[in-house]
Motif scaffolding. Structure first.
Motif, PDB file in Angstrom:
ATOM      1  N   SER A  55       0.833  -1.214   0.000  1.00 12.64           N
ATOM      2  CA  SER A  55       0.000   0.000   0.000  1.00 12.64           C
ATOM      3  C   SER A  55       0.857   1.249   0.000  1.00 12.64           C
ATOM      4  O   SER A  55       0.564   2.235  -0.680  1.00 12.64           O
ATOM      5  CB  SER A  55      -0.922  -0.003   1.231  1.00 12.64           C
ATOM      6  N   LYS A  56       1.942   1.185   0.774  1.00 11.49           N
ATOM      7  CA  LYS A  56       2.853   2.333   0.845  1.00 11.49           C
ATOM      8  C   LYS A  56       3.506   2.595  -0.504  1.00 11.49           C
ATOM      9  O   LYS A  56       3.631   3.739  -0.951  1.00 11.49           O
ATOM     10  CB  LYS A  56       3.915   2.088   1.911  1.00 11.49           C
ATOM     11  N   LYS A  57       3.900   1.482  -1.184  1.00 10.41           N
ATOM     12  CA  LYS A  57       4.531   1.619  -2.493  1.00 10.41           C
ATOM     13  C   LYS A  57       3.551   2.181  -3.499  1.00 10.41           C
ATOM     14  O   LYS A  57       3.891   3.051  -4.309  1.00 10.41           O
ATOM     15  CB  LYS A  57       5.053   0.258  -2.954  1.00 10.41           C
ATOM     16  N   GLN A  58       2.282   1.678  -3.460  1.00 12.47           N
ATOM     17  CA  GLN A  58       1.264   2.168  -4.373  1.00 12.47           C
ATOM     18  C   GLN A  58       0.990   3.649  -4.134  1.00 12.47           C
ATOM     19  O   GLN A  58       0.824   4.429  -5.074  1.00 12.47           O
ATOM     20  CB  GLN A  58      -0.024   1.361  -4.199  1.00 12.47           C
ATOM     21  N   GLY A  59       0.955   4.041  -2.845  1.00 12.65           N
ATOM     22  CA  GLY A  59       0.755   5.450  -2.523  1.00 12.65           C
ATOM     23  C   GLY A  59       1.883   6.314  -3.039  1.00 12.65           C
ATOM     24  O   GLY A  59       1.666   7.434  -3.507  1.00 12.65           O
ATOM     25  N   SER A  60       3.105   5.794  -2.981  1.00 17.16           N
ATOM     26  CA  SER A  60       4.254   6.549  -3.479  1.00 17.16           C
ATOM     27  C   SER A  60       4.160   6.740  -4.986  1.00 17.16           C
ATOM     28  O   SER A  60       4.478   7.812  -5.513  1.00 17.16           O
ATOM     29  CB  SER A  60       5.551   5.818  -3.128  1.00 17.16           C
ATOM     30  N   ILE A  61       3.709   5.701  -5.690  1.00 17.99           N
ATOM     31  CA  ILE A  61       3.568   5.798  -7.144  1.00 17.99           C
ATOM     32  C   ILE A  61       2.527   6.850  -7.517  1.00 17.99           C
ATOM     33  O   ILE A  61       2.741   7.664  -8.421  1.00 17.99           O
ATOM     34  CB  ILE A  61       3.185   4.428  -7.748  1.00 17.99           C
ATOM     35  N   VAL A  62       1.398   6.839  -6.809  1.00 15.83           N
ATOM     36  CA  VAL A  62       0.354   7.839  -7.058  1.00 15.83           C
ATOM     37  C   VAL A  62       0.879   9.238  -6.779  1.00 15.83           C
ATOM     38  O   VAL A  62       0.622  10.186  -7.530  1.00 15.83           O
ATOM     39  CB  VAL A  62      -0.895   7.547  -6.195  1.00 15.83           C
ATOM     40  N   ALA A  63       1.622   9.377  -5.676  1.00 14.90           N
ATOM     41  CA  ALA A  63       2.194  10.677  -5.324  1.00 14.90           C
ATOM     42  C   ALA A  63       3.180  11.149  -6.379  1.00 14.90           C
ATOM     43  O   ALA A  63       3.193  12.331  -6.757  1.00 14.90           O
ATOM     44  CB  ALA A  63       2.878  10.596  -3.961  1.00 14.90           C
ATOM     45  N   ILE A  64       4.012  10.236  -6.877  1.00 14.62           N
ATOM     46  CA  ILE A  64       4.982  10.579  -7.920  1.00 14.62           C
ATOM     47  C   ILE A  64       4.254  11.045  -9.184  1.00 14.62           C
ATOM     48  O   ILE A  64       4.625  12.052  -9.793  1.00 14.62           O
ATOM     49  CB  ILE A  64       5.884   9.370  -8.237  1.00 14.62           C
ATOM     50  N   MET A  65       3.197  10.315  -9.563  1.00 16.40           N
ATOM     51  CA  MET A  65       2.429  10.688 -10.760  1.00 16.40           C
ATOM     52  C   MET A  65       1.781  12.060 -10.577  1.00 16.40           C
ATOM     53  O   MET A  65       1.740  12.868 -11.507  1.00 16.40           O
ATOM     54  CB  MET A  65       1.377   9.620 -11.041  1.00 16.40           C
ATOM     55  N   ALA A  66       1.295  12.322  -9.379  1.00 20.95           N
ATOM     56  CA  ALA A  66       0.666  13.613  -9.098  1.00 20.95           C
ATOM     57  C   ALA A  66       1.684  14.744  -9.218  1.00 20.95           C
ATOM     58  O   ALA A  66       1.395  15.803  -9.795  1.00 20.95           O
ATOM     59  CB  ALA A  66       0.045  13.606  -7.699  1.00 20.95           C
ATOM     60  N   MET A  67       2.891  14.536  -8.696  1.00 20.29           N
ATOM     61  CA  MET A  67       3.919  15.560  -8.766  1.00 20.29           C
ATOM     62  C   MET A  67       4.376  15.803 -10.207  1.00 20.29           C
ATOM     63  O   MET A  67       4.605  16.944 -10.630  1.00 20.29           O
ATOM     64  CB  MET A  67       5.126  15.158  -7.907  1.00 20.29           C
ATOM     65  N   ILE A  68       4.507  14.725 -10.982  1.00 26.21           N
ATOM     66  CA  ILE A  68       4.903  14.867 -12.389  1.00 26.21           C
ATOM     67  C   ILE A  68       3.823  15.610 -13.161  1.00 26.21           C
ATOM     68  O   ILE A  68       4.119  16.445 -14.034  1.00 26.21           O
ATOM     69  CB  ILE A  68       5.179  13.477 -13.007  1.00 26.21           C
ATOM     70  N   PHE A  69       2.569  15.330 -12.847  1.00 27.58           N
ATOM     71  CA  PHE A  69       1.447  16.024 -13.479  1.00 27.58           C
ATOM     72  C   PHE A  69       1.533  17.522 -13.201  1.00 27.58           C
ATOM     73  O   PHE A  69       1.350  18.351 -14.105  1.00 27.58           O
ATOM     74  CB  PHE A  69       0.140  15.448 -12.937  1.00 27.58           C
ATOM     75  N   LEU A  70       1.833  17.885 -11.956  1.00 27.13           N
ATOM     76  CA  LEU A  70       1.964  19.300 -11.605  1.00 27.13           C
ATOM     77  C   LEU A  70       3.163  19.933 -12.305  1.00 27.13           C
ATOM     78  O   LEU A  70       3.142  21.112 -12.669  1.00 27.13           O
ATOM     79  CB  LEU A  70       2.104  19.452 -10.082  1.00 27.13           C
ATOM     80  N   PHE A  71       4.231  19.153 -12.482  1.00 31.04           N
ATOM     81  CA  PHE A  71       5.419  19.646 -13.185  1.00 31.04           C
ATOM     82  C   PHE A  71       5.043  20.122 -14.590  1.00 31.04           C
ATOM     83  O   PHE A  71       5.515  21.159 -15.073  1.00 31.04           O
ATOM     84  CB  PHE A  71       6.467  18.536 -13.280  1.00 31.04           C
ATOM     85  N   ALA A  72       4.172  19.351 -15.265  1.00 33.23           N
ATOM     86  CA  ALA A  72       3.730  19.735 -16.602  1.00 33.23           C
ATOM     87  C   ALA A  72       2.873  20.998 -16.554  1.00 33.23           C
ATOM     88  O   ALA A  72       2.988  21.882 -17.418  1.00 33.23           O
ATOM     89  CB  ALA A  72       2.951  18.588 -17.242  1.00 33.23           C
ATOM     90  N   MET A  73       2.033  21.107 -15.530  1.00 32.72           N
ATOM     91  CA  MET A  73       1.158  22.273 -15.418  1.00 32.72           C
ATOM     92  C   MET A  73       1.948  23.568 -15.241  1.00 32.72           C
ATOM     93  O   MET A  73       1.553  24.623 -15.711  1.00 32.72           O
ATOM     94  CB  MET A  73       0.202  22.105 -14.234  1.00 32.72           C
ATOM     95  N   ILE A  74       3.063  23.476 -14.533  1.00 30.26           N
ATOM     96  CA  ILE A  74       3.913  24.646 -14.321  1.00 30.26           C
ATOM     97  C   ILE A  74       4.366  25.216 -15.658  1.00 30.26           C
ATOM     98  O   ILE A  74       4.313  26.425 -15.903  1.00 30.26           O
ATOM     99  CB  ILE A  74       5.126  24.278 -13.447  1.00 30.26           C
TER     100      ILE A  74
END
Length: 433
Positions: A5-24
């Motif tokens: 669960s922790k690993k899955q949460g980290s993957i989701v968090a990473i995807m969310a941060m990369i998504f924001l990187f594009a928005m910037i």
């Protein structure tokens, strides 16, 4: 099960941060194409038309440190949500500026800049921390940079197709791009709100220690040198595309003479530069986990110095066929440019990985001081505006666009120094837990 669960949460968090990187990148790069609209809609000169960039980058100077304090107090997730709300407000103000005036647009660009600073302050340290720092942390930042560059290219293409005839451009023409950005921000707000992000420890976790702590991120020599490195990096990333266009399109008999080339074709070269950045970040993302940030930044800064030097000494009589992009037909157009100008365009390959690598090196080993360090680091993005002005000052002083690239050369040289020598943490005696 817990580790899964922790690993899955980290993957989701990473995807969310990369998504924001594009928005910037999407919102930040709206400013340059918008300058074309502003010149026609509000009848302002070139210097004022670029005021969106000044307001956007200038906001980093005011918001950098407060953004770090927000993370320290409320955490990364709440700061990201607040940033997205601010960004939505900024975009709405830019949208209504067509009927309310030039000053209103500047206010909107400034507020959007506050959002970009807050998001950058969240995204960079989170990707670095989620990757565990070092080469893996740098690799995640470079992967985020791929999406960042891709969004930048998309903005230039989209805005080019929306503007069409520059002489008739109005703010309303950019409405679809602004609405796309609004929709993306609202979507990101929902995604981040429902994404569980494990917050790293910050200095606020122990109020007693915070009160008595005699150290800060500024106690680390390599961090202070890194702050200067990111400020001068603005010359390496922004200088080439900005002044290549000015040089190629300036009349041969102008006060600051250029080559008098067709502005339509030369304007397409900006996308080519960012495509080189996209390629560089894609490669950087693939090899980032195998190559240390120090080796990566030292190498690309040295290559950048070589490319700048070649661009300055190669004669303009030697030309090369170079593609541009016709935004309205989405097709390649070809033209002849001096081979030295092509060398300047190739700097995009080098600049592409510098941001993430410099951040990684500057904040490595800071531990609990990382949140405030990230805010201070983002404040130095205001240096982008300073470096744009400094190169313009050299142009006006020497009446020579090519000579002005000495600013880019010296900036790359400093980044090489920082990567090779200045990034070493000589303050390992400072407790960071």
């Amino acid at each position: 099960m817990g580790n899964s669960s922790k690993k899955q949460g980290s993957i989701v968090a990473i995807m969310a941060m990369i998504f924001l990187f594009a928005m910037i990148a999407f919102v930040t790069n709206l400013c340059s194409p918008m300058a074309v609209i502003l010149k026609n809609a509000f009848k302002v000169p070139e210097a004022l038309a670029q005021v969106g960039n000044y307001g956007n980058f200038g906001a980093y100077f005011l918001m950098g440190v407060p953004a770090g304090l927000l993370i320290d107090k409320f955490g990364y997730k709440k700061t990201a949500i607040a940033a997205l709300v601010v960004g939505i407000i900024g975009l709405l103000i830019q949208w209504v500026s067509g009927s309310m005036g030039f000053v209103v647009y500047l206010i909107g660009a400034f507020i959007s800049g506050l959002c970009m600073c807050m998001l950058n302050t969240v995204v960079n340290p989170m990707l670095n921390l989620l990757g565990g720092g070092g080469s893996t942390g740098n690799q995640l930042i470079q992967i985020g940079g791929v999406f960042n560059s891709a969004a930048a290219v998309c903005v230039y293409m989209l805005m080019g197709s929306l503007i069409g005839d520059a002489s008739k451009a109005q703010v309303s023409d950019a409405a679809p791009a602004l609405f796309i950005a609004l929709a993306i921000f609202i979507f990101a707000l929902v995604v981040i709100f429902f994404t569980k992000i494990e917050e790293p420890k910050t200095g606020s976790s122990n109020s007693v220690q915070k009160t008595e702590d005699k150290y800060s991120c500024y106690s680390f020599r390599h961090f202070k040198l890194g702050m200067l490195a990111i400020a001068v990096y603005g010359a390496v990333e922004v200088g080439p595309p900005t002044y290549i266009l000015s040089y190629l399109t300036a009349a041969k008999d102008a006060v600051n003479p250029g080559l008098g080339m067709d502005a339509g074709y030369c304007g397409t070269l900006g996308a080519v530069y960012f495509i080189f950045m996209l390629i560089g970040r894609f490669v950087g993302g693939m090899v980032g986990g195998k190559v240390s940030p120090k080796a990566m930044i030292a190498t690309v800064s040295f290559v950048a110095m070589v490319l700048v030097a070649l661009g300055m000494i190669l004669p303009t009589s030697q030309t090369i066929s170079c593609p541009g992009i016709n935004y309205t037909t989405m097709s390649f157009v070809w033209g002849e440019v001096p081979v030295g100008i092509f060398a300047f365009l190739l700097i995009g390959l080098c600049a592409s990985v510098m941001w993430g690598g410099i951040f990684n090196l500057a904040t490595e080993g800071l531990g609990k001081y990382t949140a405030k360090a990230s805010g201070a680091f983002m404040m130095m993005v205001a240096g982008f505006a300073v470096m744009i002005w400094l190169q313009a000052f050299v142009v006006d002083l020497t009446h020579n666009y090519i000579t002005s690239f000495i600013v880019v050369l010296l900036s790359a040289a400093y980044i090489f120094y920082f990567a090779f020598w200045g990034s070493k943490n000589v303050n390992t005696d400072i407790p960071v837990e």
